[in-house]
Write a protein that holds these residues in place. Structure first.
Motif, PDB file in Angstrom:
ATOM      1  N   PHE A 280      12.961  -3.121  -0.496  1.00 11.27           N
ATOM      2  CA  PHE A 280      13.889  -2.332  -1.313  1.00 11.27           C
ATOM      3  C   PHE A 280      13.118  -1.348  -2.198  1.00 11.27           C
ATOM      4  CE2 PHE A 280      16.932  -5.799  -0.420  1.00 11.27           C
ATOM      5  CZ  PHE A 280      18.036  -5.045  -0.068  1.00 11.27           C
ATOM      6  N   GLU A 281      12.027  -1.814  -2.780  1.00  9.74           N
ATOM      7  CA  GLU A 281      11.219  -0.943  -3.636  1.00  9.74           C
ATOM      8  C   GLU A 281      10.627   0.213  -2.838  1.00  9.74           C
ATOM      9  OE1 GLU A 281       8.303  -3.161  -5.767  1.00  9.74           O
ATOM     10  OE2 GLU A 281       9.753  -4.583  -6.595  1.00  9.74           O
TER      11      GLU A 281
ATOM     12  N   GLU B  32      11.328   4.132  -3.637  1.00  5.52           N
ATOM     13  CA  GLU B  32      10.252   5.073  -3.973  1.00  5.52           C
ATOM     14  C   GLU B  32      10.201   6.233  -2.979  1.00  5.52           C
ATOM     15  OE1 GLU B  32       8.590   5.138  -6.626  1.00  5.52           O
ATOM     16  OE2 GLU B  32       9.022   3.157  -7.445  1.00  5.52           O
ATOM     17  N   ALA B  33      10.357   5.936  -1.690  1.00  3.08           N
ATOM     18  CA  ALA B  33      10.296   6.999  -0.680  1.00  3.08           C
ATOM     19  C   ALA B  33      11.472   7.959  -0.820  1.00  3.08           C
ATOM     20  CB  ALA B  33      10.274   6.391   0.718  1.00  3.08           C
TER      21      ALA B  33
ATOM     22  N   ARG C 139       0.836  -1.207   0.000  1.00  6.30           N
ATOM     23  CA  ARG C 139       0.000   0.000   0.000  1.00  6.30           C
ATOM     24  C   ARG C 139       0.869   1.255   0.000  1.00  6.30           C
ATOM     25  NH1 ARG C 139      -2.456  -0.926   4.346  1.00  6.30           N
ATOM     26  NH2 ARG C 139      -1.624   0.680   5.743  1.00  6.30           N
ATOM     27  N   HIS C 140       1.937   1.247   0.795  1.00  8.23           N
ATOM     28  CA  HIS C 140       2.827   2.416   0.829  1.00  8.23           C
ATOM     29  C   HIS C 140       3.553   2.594  -0.506  1.00  8.23           C
ATOM     30  CE1 HIS C 140       2.181   2.540   5.178  1.00  8.23           C
ATOM     31  NE2 HIS C 140       2.824   3.687   5.198  1.00  8.23           N
ATOM     32  N   ILE C 141       3.988   1.496  -1.108  1.00 12.13           N
ATOM     33  CA  ILE C 141       4.651   1.592  -2.418  1.00 12.13           C
ATOM     34  C   ILE C 141       3.707   2.222  -3.437  1.00 12.13           C
ATOM     35  CG2 ILE C 141       5.576   0.258  -4.353  1.00 12.13           C
ATOM     36  CD1 ILE C 141       6.660  -1.743  -2.305  1.00 12.13           C
ATOM     37  N   SER C 142       2.465   1.762  -3.452  1.00 10.74           N
ATOM     38  CA  SER C 142       1.487   2.309  -4.395  1.00 10.74           C
ATOM     39  C   SER C 142       1.255   3.794  -4.152  1.00 10.74           C
ATOM     40  CB  SER C 142       0.152   1.547  -4.269  1.00 10.74           C
ATOM     41  OG  SER C 142       0.316   0.186  -4.602  1.00 10.74           O
TER      42      SER C 142
ATOM     43  N   LYS D 153      10.795  10.115  -4.125  1.00 10.67           N
ATOM     44  CA  LYS D 153       9.522  10.810  -4.230  1.00 10.67           C
ATOM     45  C   LYS D 153       9.308  11.758  -3.051  1.00 10.67           C
ATOM     46  CE  LYS D 153       7.711   9.120  -8.075  1.00 10.67           C
ATOM     47  NZ  LYS D 153       6.493   8.310  -8.071  1.00 10.67           N
ATOM     48  N   ASP D 154       8.064  12.175  -2.870  1.00  7.82           N
ATOM     49  CA  ASP D 154       7.734  13.227  -1.905  1.00  7.82           C
ATOM     50  C   ASP D 154       7.633  12.692  -0.482  1.00  7.82           C
ATOM     51  OD1 ASP D 154       7.011  15.562  -0.717  1.00  7.82           O
ATOM     52  OD2 ASP D 154       5.049  15.719  -1.660  1.00  7.82           O
ATOM     53  N   TYR D 155       8.780  12.290   0.073  1.00  6.93           N
ATOM     54  CA  TYR D 155       8.851  11.963   1.493  1.00  6.93           C
ATOM     55  C   TYR D 155      10.084  12.646   2.066  1.00  6.93           C
ATOM     56  CZ  TYR D 155       8.999   9.687   5.967  1.00  6.93           C
ATOM     57  OH  TYR D 155       9.015   9.470   7.327  1.00  6.93           O
TER      58      TYR D 155
END
Length: 420
Positions: A201-202, A206-207, A152-155, A210-212
């Motif tokens: 790892f993904e 992504e984090a 869910r977090h990856i998405s 991206k916007d984190y």
């Protein structure tokens, strides 16, 4: 933590910042009241800088960075405040002293650690709920919950359009494998299947790109005037650091004073940063957490209203009727929200800004200091850590006089240090 405020009208702007800095980890923390968070760019520029969040960037104290930027800037001046920020970011990119591969690993560590801790807490809550209900929880069940939560977090991150770093997945994985494995081993005590290891790892990848922005990132505020700007201007950015030689940052907000109230942000503005709950309460008439709690209760009542009617009146609604009642609940919630916002604007925000727009420079400074003192006093009389505290640094910036200190702590004794 930190409390900072900027108050602007056509005459100029006042800035105030506390001096507290928290050191140590959770449970073993110490607060020092000696941090510098408000800086003059130089005597030649009507520009001030404030920092909040982390006290350093790439493990270099902001005090050192900003004073190094003064030497880099020298007498160069820009027409617009935006150009000062652009030049400052270019300075960070060009100066190799702020790029360190070991520190890049720290940035990935704190980013992924923040997120995985949140996921683990969520799964622990699920485990506690199941055990309270008398159910057994196996490793397979926990793995399933972890998989669902991580996916869910990856998405969520993949759906974000803004890309802050351009990274290649395989290169990222190869370089930061040890970092990610270390975090996983610290927070998860049992063996994970290969597909979930890959998902972690993904998620880190992504984090990071991206916007984190982690709790170790820094907020930086540029305020003042470009050469062609006649009214105050404020820019707020968030900086994480360098990863693979790329600087991760984003623009948070921009405020401008204008000729009339119907342009930009009008003719007066009060903006707080970091611990801003008391300033927001003063401006809007209600403490933000209380406002969230009230609207949360309203939402809960309206969401379950159809169930309560059916339960207490013995009425069975059709699916269409339930849907219609939920839509009605959403409309009622929106109406209440709009009415409260309109009341705040009419009775709190607009009258306050009406006074602020006519305040002289001295009163702007006094108001900024008072708002930081209010936040500090609230922390002192509650059980929370006194993470906001005196002395309070106060400055005023005007087009004609530039940056002027009103109150400033100083570790230098001018009697025995004449050159200062």
């Amino acid at each position: 933590m930190t409390a900072e405020v900027v108050i602007m009208n056509k005459l100029g702007m006042s800035l105030a910042a506390d001096s507290a800095i928290t050191s140590g980890r959770e449970g073993v923390q110490k607060v020092y009241n000696s941090a510098n968070k408000l800086f003059s760019l130089s005597s030649n520029h009507p520009v001030g800088i404030m920092v909040y969040g982390a006290a350093s960037f790439m493990e270099v104290p902001w005090d050192v960075i900003i004073k190094s930027y003064r030497d880099y800037l020298k007498d160069r001046k820009f027409d617009d405040l935006n150009y000062y920020v652009d030049d400052f970011l270019d300075f960070l990119r060009q100066d190799e002293r702020f790029k360190n591969k070991e520190v890049e690993e720290i940035i990935v560590y704190r980013t992924f650690s923040d997120i995985l801790k949140r996921i683990v807490r969520e799964v622990e809550d699920d485990i506690k709920t199941e055990k309270d209900n008398g159910s057994d929880v196996t490793d397979e069940t926990v793995t399933s919950w972890l998989t669902e939560c991580v996916s869910r977090h990856i998405s969520t991150y993949r759906e974000k359009e803004d890309m802050y770093l351009h990274l290649e997945y395989e290169e990222f994985k190869e370089r930061f494998t040890d970092v990610i494995q270390e975090i996983k081993n610290d927070l998860i005590s049992f063996e994970l299947p290969q597909y979930l290891e890959e998902n972690l790892f993904e998620l880190a990848f992504e984090a990071t790109r991206k916007d984190y922005f982690s709790i170790g990132s820094t907020g930086i505020v540029f305020t003042g005037f470009g050469e062609r700007e006649i009214f105050p201007h404020l820019l707020n950015y968030r900086l994480e650091g360098f990863v693979s030689g790329q600087l991760k940052f984003k623009k948070i907000k921009e405020k401008k004073i204008s000729y009339t109230n119907d342009k930009d942000d009008g003719t007066a503005e009060v903006t707080a940063f970091a611990q801003r709950e008391m300033v927001d309460s003063f401006i809007s008439g209600i403490e933000p957490n209380m406002e969230d709690a009230i609207f949360g209760i309203i939402d809960k009542v309206l969401t379950g209203y159809d169930e309560q009617i059916q339960k207490h009146l013995g009425i069975e609604f059709t699916d269409d009727q339930v849907k219609a009642m939920k839509n009605m609940g959403n409309d009622i919630y929106t109406s209440i929200e709009d009415a409260v916002e309109e009341y705040q604007q009419k009775n709190y925000i607009e009258p306050l800004l009406g006074i602020v727009r006519s305040l002289p420079k001295e009163d702007l400074a006094e108001m900024a200091e008072a708002l930081i003192n209010l936040t500090s006093f609230k922390r002192r009389v509650t059980r929370a850590t006194e993470s906001v505290g005196p002395p309070i640094d106060v400055a005023v910036i005007t087009k004609g006089d530039g940056f002027v200190w009103i109150k400033r702590k100083n570790y230098v004794d001018p009697v025995i240090n004449a050159r200062f």
